[in-house]
Each structure stands twice: as structure tokens, then as C-alpha cells.
Design an enzyme around this catalytic site. Structure first.
Site, PDB file in Angstrom:
ATOM      1  CG  ASN A 193       4.773   1.781   3.361  1.00 28.58           C
ATOM      2  OD1 ASN A 193       5.746   2.211   4.020  1.00 28.58           O
ATOM      3  ND2 ASN A 193       4.816   0.998   2.635  1.00 28.58           N
ATOM      4  CG  ASN A 200       7.040   1.165   7.613  1.00 24.92           C
ATOM      5  OD1 ASN A 200       7.446   0.473   8.773  1.00 24.92           O
ATOM      6  ND2 ASN A 200       6.997   0.523   6.494  1.00 24.92           N
ATOM      7  NE  ARG A 202       5.743  -2.485  -2.012  1.00 24.61           N
ATOM      8  CZ  ARG A 202       6.308  -2.184  -0.696  1.00 24.61           C
ATOM      9  NH1 ARG A 202       5.445  -1.715   0.110  1.00 24.61           N
ATOM     10  NH2 ARG A 202       7.806  -2.078  -0.523  1.00 24.61           N
ATOM     11  CG  HIS A 232       9.997  -4.383   8.220  1.00 24.69           C
ATOM     12  ND1 HIS A 232      10.747  -3.698   9.271  1.00 24.69           N
ATOM     13  CD2 HIS A 232      10.264  -3.401   7.144  1.00 24.69           C
ATOM     14  CE1 HIS A 232      11.165  -2.420   8.699  1.00 24.69           C
ATOM     15  NE2 HIS A 232      11.107  -2.311   7.539  1.00 24.69           N
ATOM     16  CD1 TRP A 233       6.397  -3.576   5.611  1.00 24.13           C
ATOM     17  CD2 TRP A 233       5.103  -4.908   4.278  1.00 24.13           C
ATOM     18  NE1 TRP A 233       6.804  -3.434   4.386  1.00 24.13           N
ATOM     19  CE2 TRP A 233       6.099  -4.280   3.423  1.00 24.13           C
ATOM     20  CE3 TRP A 233       4.330  -5.447   3.571  1.00 24.13           C
ATOM     21  CZ2 TRP A 233       6.332  -4.692   1.964  1.00 24.13           C
ATOM     22  CZ3 TRP A 233       4.240  -5.760   2.382  1.00 24.13           C
ATOM     23  CH2 TRP A 233       5.306  -5.241   1.439  1.00 24.13           C
TER      24      TRP A 233
END
Length: 269
Positions: A35, A93, A173, A240-241
Site C-alpha cells: 500500500n 487507507n 498481490r 480507491h488507491w
């Protein structure tokens, strides 16, 4: 690895200065460094503690009936104590944003400033149905043998510019998700932070991607209005990131806020 009593937490430490604790999201394959690793060079003048929350990355899966946010917040507090950190900035986050809020609610004396990127733990009254990003997240968690293509579909939805969903990122991931695939009820019991938003006294910066399809911008006002000293920055053409997709802007905004610039300016007005 850090012993926090009834569990171990994996963490990475870098930099020197005022402490910042970085708390990642709950997506499949998430880790602290996946992240935030690309953001850390911009924060070398801080003491950065990047945590793998319980059940993600290298931190063992907990056995608990507690809501996940509540459980993780308590272990992060223990980790701070073990590392000699009495007080820190918290950057969270999604799920990690919920963990940061829980710490700020229950132990306000341990938190300087709070940065939350589309945080979890505060749902609108009409949820479910879930946004498509949460549908894919829960679907991946529920799959007995998720495929790499399942991961690719999830990652592509996290960014507005899908060229950022590189093969290397998808592979990283996916491999991480197979190493530490949390066995959780679907949807997981994250916990509800709504009743205690007013207990957050730390200056708070909310950062949101305008096109977020996981924790949508329409969910922001409840948090913005519930936290007494909160402000909101919305980045366009971003999902979102935020910290990954718009890293230069994110780093600049957060550094200014941690230095007190944003709050000081608001006070003068």
C-alpha cells in the site's frame, strides 16, 4: 516481527523524526508495503512504521470474535507501546483508516494528526447493496481458490487509469493473497464506528478519489460531519488507491497537513 502479547505483527521501519504509523486496507494481498512502499521516500524525515495488520501480509491470522477494526486497533496500540511510541500521526487507507479512527476514538492521547483515505467502518443506512469494489473484494475472499484473473479484475477496479494495474502489481498481490488468505465470514464483521465519530479530537484529513467504486465519495459526508475537526480533499480521475494512483499529489497534501499547514490556514480564515 513484533510481539504484542497474544499475537505478532510484522512491520517495516524507515526514516527518522516524528513517528507516522501507516495502516493498509483489507483488499486481497494487501500488505503495509504494497500500500505505502512507494510513498515512503517522500517521508524520510519522519519515523515511518508500516504495519501488516493481523491476518494480512506476514502477520498471523488472529482467532477472535471481536470486530476486525477493534481487534486490529488494540494490537496496533500495543505495537506502538512496544516500539516506544507514545504519540504518532496515523495514516490509514480503507480498512486501515477504520483502524486509525478507532485508535483516535479510544486513545486520543496517542494520536497527533489523522489522515484517512476513503476509510472503512462507517456505512450508509442503505448498505448493502455493496459498491462493485466491495462486491469483488468479498467475492475474492469467499473463493476457495481465487485465480490470478480474479485478482486482475479486482486491481483494475482500484485505479482510474488501468495502465497502473501492471502485471507486476497483479502478480505481487496475487502471490501475497495466497500466502495469507484471511478466512473470514462474508461480509466480514469490521465493526461500526459511526456512534463514536465525535470522540475523534485529532485534526483529521480525509482524502478521496472522486471515482472511487469501493468506498464511494457519497459515503464521505457522514464522516466529514461526524468528526469535529475534519477536512476533505477530493482528487479527480482517481479511484480507491489514492496514495498509489496520485502519489505525488497525495505526498504533498499529506506532508503539508502533518506540518500543520492545512489546519493553520483554516484557523486564520
Amino acid at each position: 516481527m513484533l510481539d504484542v502479547g497474544d499475537a505478532e505483527l510484522a512491520y517495516v521501519e524507515s526514516g527518522t523524526g516524528s513517528p507516522v504509523v501507516w495502516l493498509h486496507g483489507s483488499g486481497p494481498g494487501a500488505t503495509g508495503m504494497s500500500n505505502f512502499g512507494a510513498n515512503l521516500p517522500a517521508f524520510e524525515d519522519y519515523r515511518n512504521i508500516v504495519v501488516d495488520l493481523p491476518g494480512w501480509g506476514r502477520s498471523p491470522r488472529p482467532v477472535t470474535d471481536e470486530p476486525l477494526i477493534f481487534h486490529a486497533a488494540d494490537r496496533v496500540l500495543r505495537a506502538m507501546t512496544a516500539l516506544g511510541i507514545e504519540r504518532a500521526h496515523l495514516v490509514g487507507n480503507s480498512y486501515g483508516g477504520g483502524v486509525a479512527m478507532r485508535i483516535a476514538m479510544t486513545h486520543p492521547d496517542r494520536v497527533d494528526r489523522l489522515v484517512l483515505m476513503a476509510p472503512g467502518g462507517v456505512l450508509p443506512p442503505d448498505a448493502p447493496p455493496w459498491p462493485i469494489g466491495l462486491e469483488r473484494l468479498f467475492g475474492y475472499m469467499a473463493a476457495a481458490k481465487p485465480s490470478r484473473e480474479d485478482m486482475a479484475r479486482f486491481v483494475r477496479l482500484m485505479v482510474y487509469d488501468e495502465t497502473l494495474a501492471t502485471d507486476a502489481l497483479i502478480d505481487e498481490r496475487y502471490e501475497s493473497s495466497l500466502r495469507a488468505h484471511p478466512e473470514l465470514p462474508i461480509p466480514p464483521n469490521f465493526g461500526d464506528l459511526t456512534p463514536d465519530l465525535a470522540h475523534i479530537v485529532a485534526p483529521t484529513l480525509l482524502v478521496w478519489g472522486r471515482e472511487d467504486q469501493t468506498v464511494p465519495l457519497t459515503w464521505a459526508p457522514k464522516i466529514l460531519q461526524g468528526i469535529p475537526d475534519a477536512e476533505l480533499r477530493v482528487l479527480p480521475n482517481c479511484r480507491h488507491w489514492v496514495q498509489y494512483e496520485r502519489a505525488p499529489e497525495f505526498n504533498h497534501i499529506v506532508r503539508e497537513f502533518l506540518r500543520g499547514g492545512a489546519t493553520a490556514a483554516a484557523t486564520k480564515e
